[in-house]
Design an enzyme around this catalytic site. Structure first.
Site, PDB file in Angstrom:
ATOM      1  N   GLU A 305       0.826  -1.228  -0.058  1.00  0.00           N
ATOM      2  CA  GLU A 305       0.206  -0.026   0.115  1.00  0.00           C
ATOM      3  C   GLU A 305       0.761   1.011  -0.060  1.00  0.00           C
ATOM      4  O   GLU A 305       0.577   1.904   0.883  1.00  0.00           O
ATOM      5  CB  GLU A 305      -1.141   0.024   1.042  1.00  0.00           C
ATOM      6  CG  GLU A 305      -1.926  -1.247   1.092  1.00  0.00           C
ATOM      7  CD  GLU A 305      -2.817  -1.204   2.120  1.00  0.00           C
ATOM      8  OE1 GLU A 305      -2.871  -0.619   3.234  1.00  0.00           O
ATOM      9  OE2 GLU A 305      -4.012  -1.757   2.001  1.00  0.00           O
ATOM     10  N   ASP A 378      -8.044  -9.325   4.314  1.00  0.00           N
ATOM     11  CA  ASP A 378      -7.746  -8.162   4.949  1.00  0.00           C
ATOM     12  C   ASP A 378      -8.902  -7.972   6.019  1.00  0.00           C
ATOM     13  O   ASP A 378      -9.850  -7.161   5.943  1.00  0.00           O
ATOM     14  CB  ASP A 378      -7.890  -6.737   4.417  1.00  0.00           C
ATOM     15  CG  ASP A 378      -7.422  -5.681   5.021  1.00  0.00           C
ATOM     16  OD1 ASP A 378      -6.808  -5.901   6.130  1.00  0.00           O
ATOM     17  OD2 ASP A 378      -7.318  -4.529   4.340  1.00  0.00           O
ATOM     18  N   GLU A 406     -12.710  -1.957  11.758  1.00  0.00           N
ATOM     19  CA  GLU A 406     -12.486  -1.426  10.600  1.00  0.00           C
ATOM     20  C   GLU A 406     -13.685  -1.992   9.468  1.00  0.00           C
ATOM     21  O   GLU A 406     -14.361  -1.132   8.940  1.00  0.00           O
ATOM     22  CB  GLU A 406     -11.185  -1.745   9.625  1.00  0.00           C
ATOM     23  CG  GLU A 406     -11.252  -1.169   8.297  1.00  0.00           C
ATOM     24  CD  GLU A 406      -9.623  -1.308   7.621  1.00  0.00           C
ATOM     25  OE1 GLU A 406      -8.846  -2.004   8.409  1.00  0.00           O
ATOM     26  OE2 GLU A 406      -9.365  -1.196   6.632  1.00  0.00           O
TER      27      GLU A 406
HETATM   28  C1  GCV Z   1      -2.761   0.484   8.523  1.00  0.00           C
HETATM   29  C2  GCV Z   1      -6.007  -2.330   5.404  1.00  0.00           C
HETATM   30  C3  GCV Z   1      -6.348  -0.879   5.958  1.00  0.00           C
HETATM   31  C4  GCV Z   1      -5.365   0.009   6.069  1.00  0.00           C
HETATM   32  C5  GCV Z   1      -4.283  -0.604   6.888  1.00  0.00           C
HETATM   33  C6  GCV Z   1      -3.903  -1.954   6.188  1.00  0.00           C
HETATM   34  C7  GCV Z   1      -2.479  -2.532   6.702  1.00  0.00           C
HETATM   35  O1  GCV Z   1      -5.642  -2.080   4.149  1.00  0.00           O
HETATM   36  O2  GCV Z   1      -7.528  -0.530   5.156  1.00  0.00           O
HETATM   37  O3  GCV Z   1      -5.877   1.118   6.846  1.00  0.00           O
HETATM   38  O4  GCV Z   1      -3.259   0.424   7.057  1.00  0.00           O
HETATM   39  O5  GCV Z   1      -4.730  -2.706   6.035  1.00  0.00           O
HETATM   40  O6  GCV Z   1      -2.839  -3.531   7.502  1.00  0.00           O
HETATM   41  O7  GCV Z   1      -1.490  -2.342   6.762  1.00  0.00           O
END
Ligand code: GCV
Length: 713
Positions: A305, A378, A406
């Site tokens: 990411e 995720d 989340e």
């Molecule tokens: C901290 C998901 C979340 C992100 C998070 C990522 C991760 O994609 O939406 O906010 O980033 O996981 O675990 O690194």
């Protein structure tokens, strides 16, 4: 007069002068209302004989005294004389404990475990809380207080307890500006601006709460890291926190931004094989350990990411992790290197972590743990287990759960996560034959690892009750309890938590437990039943957006995950599809690979099934989808009815909070159900069966909803 004073003192100690705002978590220590039990406990507890001079020992004494004062309503005095009813706490260095021949028991408890026994000492009935270290004594003391808070008998104790997992860690996704990524409970509790000079009482209360459930590490900063945390002024702030947390057995860790040598070190590269880069990290580690001698180490998100990492220099994850591991090794530090990676080049996001990491098995240094999310995508409401578990026998794999919700209702849904965690921990990977459970993989026993870990992405913030939803505290609690004893059941953990947090009244405990234990299935049903996944709104992930198809990367779009078309729905991961199933052992492949034997729960994870496919229930897939979505909503309705039943057993403040939140949850569950069914109906062209309440809004309405300020984003 004297009595009134004592009563007031008890109330103040127990914190009940203020309203029940949830701040006290599961450590309320309110006066026992069960008279018989109170009499029995009072008869068995008369004095405290506590040893130890360390800060930890002082905390233990205070905790025990405060706890007993609150629970028993009497001050239990400290003395050096062992009489009937003495609670004796200490290590074998204490004469009485040394004389009790606890050697064999203590040999089983390691550095953090403890022994609690009822015994006779010179004809006196006493209770001994013993451990090899002061921190073990503190953990044992919390355990003893938990027994009292949950109304357990304490006459014949014979407990030997030690943690199954070595590193039991919270991961804060907290930014230096105090926002919290995916945080729904206010701002970050770390007040970087006022540190190091201002020590917020919260830090101490936080440490105490963690110690009470055996959590022994905390990563203070977001995995989407900021290199500033590694600069001298911030390290001084970290030191201030480390000093507060240390006596409670908590080590601090930081996230390491891979490009830090460039950003704060003025180097031109962060290539892990470059001598100057390696040297820079070695110097940085030396500096950190000179400030914080027991610093835990680094957690790293690399090449994921948008985060920098070794692949930016055509190196692999082992190159990156090993460079950092070498830097912290002389000081006893560890590296927790995350396996949460995906890039658009693979044909299936499911497969990527395995593709990048499995070939590196055996290539990591001894002080590296690979931290793997429970599922391959995720933190979805339900995922099959990550195929990495069991597939890297030469590398310690650490579990990463997400406490913050989340994808599971964020701040408004009652969602008890222990059933979800247990589902994963109990899963058999079959990688070394039957019984190769994930508990054994992460505990290290399957492959003989001496280091092991379990992490939870924290759900803690500045909200007065720490976690926003009063029930979200249970998820923090569950992480600690499962890290210590992964074999505990979700039910047992819920039982303990309810008794300490709300009430010991039998019927009320049963009702609340019932809600908690059904909350996982309910949420899966009204959000992502039958193996649907990642159909949340783009970006903030609040609410449904199964139609989402506008983001640049295919694997960021919900349509990528459900693949609905006129023929059916689901992601074909069999040999005819992406063959992601090949990453599992043969047994697991067989179970999931055949559409007839694949459990309904996971069907759409592995198969693109026809709308009229016959499910195990006998319903068609479309009808089953409707059934699940409607059942999910009905479950929330039943939670509301059940919650009403416990009104008289719960303080008004938290009763009303939960009630309001459950009503929001119901509204949102209906939103999820209607939006998803109306959307999927555009492919199935089948009716929502008669008898179900029909959606009262159109698909266009649901598509038009916008939440520009949804939290945590
Ligand atoms: C901290 C998901 C979340 C992100 C998070 C990522 C991760 O994609 O939406 O906010 O980033 O996981 O675990 O690194």
């Amino acid at each position: 007069m004297k009595k009134t004073f004592l009563f007031l003192a008890i109330l103040i100690m127990a914190g009940s002068v203020s309203a029940e705002n949830g701040y006290r978590l599961w450590l309320r220590y309110d006066l026992l209302t069960d008279k018989a039990l109170l009499t029995a406990y009072r008869a068995r507890i008369s004095t405290i004989v506590a040893d130890g001079r360390s800060a930890t020992a002082a905390i233990t004494k205070e905790e025990l005294q405060n706890g007993l004062l609150g629970l028993l309503g009497k001050k239990v005095v400290m003395t050096n004389t062992i009489g009937h009813g003495a609670i004796v706490t200490g290590t074998p260095a204490m004469d009485v404990i040394g004389s009790l021949s606890l050697k064999d028991q203590l040999a089983k408890t390691g550095n953090e475990g403890f022994v609690i026994i009822s015994t006779l000492y010179q004809g006196k009935k006493i209770t001994v809380i013993a451990a090899n270290s002061d921190i073990g004594v503190l953990y044992g003391t919390f355990h003893f207080l938990r027994l009292l808070q949950t109304h357990q008998p304490i006459e014949k104790l014979n407990i030997i307890s030690s943690p199954a997992i070595l590193h039991r860690v919270l991961n804060h996704w907290d930014n230096l500006n105090r926002t919290v990524e995916r945080g729904y409970a206010g701002f970050s509790i770390w007040d970087w601006h006022k540190l190091p000079d201002y020590i917020d009482q919260r830090y101490i209360d936080y440490a105490r709460a963690n110690a009470s459930i055996g959590i022994n590490g905390t990563v203070l900063t977001n995995v989407n890291a900021n290199a500033t945390i590694l600069t001298k002024p911030y390290l001084e702030k970290v030191k201030a926190l480390a000093d507060v947390l240390r006596p409670y057995g908590l080590k601090v860790y930081l996230t390491a931004r891979f490009s830090a040598p460039i950003e704060i070190g003025k180097l031109k590269t962060a290539d892990p094989l470059n001598d100057s880069v390696q040297q820079w990290w070695k110097e940085k580690a030396k500096e950190i350990y000179s400030i914080i001698p027991d610093f835990g180490g680094f957690l790293v998100k690399a090449n994921s990411e948008g985060q920098p990492g070794p692949q930016d220099y055509k190196r692999n994850h082992a190159d990156g992790a090993n460079m950092l591991a070498d830097a912290v090794a002389p000081f006893g530090g560890i590296i927790m290197w995350r396996a949460f990676v995906y890039n658009p080049e693979s044909n299936d996001r499911f497969k990527q972590a395995y593709e990048e990491f499995q070939p590196l098995d055996g290539k990591f240094r001894k002080n590296v743990l690979i931290q793997v999310k429970n599922g391959p995508i995720d933190f979805q409401p339900r995922e099959p287990f990550s195929p990495l578990f069991g597939a890297m026998p030469k590398t310690p794999l650490m579990m990463e759960f997400q406490l913050t919700q989340e994808y599971t209702g964020q701040g408004t849904h009652l969602f008890y996560e222990a059933p979800q965690f247990k589902e994963v921990l109990n899963t058999d990977t079959y990688t070394k034959g039957k019984g190769s459970t994930i508990t054994k993989v992460i505990g290290g026993s399957l492959d003989n690892h001496t280091i092991s870990g379990m992490a939870g992405v924290a759900n803690i913030g500045t909200d007065i009750n720490w976690c926003s939803h009063p029930f979200a505290q249970a998820n923090w609690y569950a992480l600690g309890r499962l890290g210590w004893t992964p074999t505990l059941s979700a039910e047992q953990i819920a039982d303990e938590w309810i008794r300490q947090t709300f009430t010991n009244t039998k019927n009320a405990v049963a009702v609340i437990k019932n809600i908690m234990l059904h909350s996982h299935e309910a949420l899966v049903n009204y959000m992502t039943p039958i193996g649907l996944t990642h159909i949340m709104y783009n970006g903030h992930h609040y609410g449904p957006m199964p139609w989402g198809n506008t983001l640049n990367r295919p694997d960021w779009n919900p349509v990528y995950y459900h693949r609905a078309d006129s023929g059916g729905i689901g992601f074909d991961r069999t040999v005819k599809g992406t063959n992601a199933l090949a990453q599992y052992s043969a047994e697991v492949q067989n179970r999931f690979g055949d559409i007839r034997s694949c459990p309904d729960d996971h069907l759409l994870w592995f198969h693109h099934a026809a709308w009229n496919h016959t499910m195990q229930s006998g319903r068609t897939l479309w009808n089953e989808l409707c059934y699940k979505y409607y059942t999910g909503v009905d479950s929330v309705r039943s939670f509301i009815r059940q919650w009403d039943k416990v009104e008289k057993n719960i303080d008004e403040e938290r009763f009303v909070q939960v009630k309001q939140l459950l009503n929001i949850q119901l509204k949102e569950a209906i939103w999820w159900r209607n939006a998803c069914l109306l959307y999927f109906q555009t492919f199935s062209r089948m009716p929502i069966p008669a008898g179900y309440e029909q959606p009262d809004r159109t698909l266009e309405y649901y598509k038009s909803l916008r939440f520009p300020f949804a939290p945590g984003n």
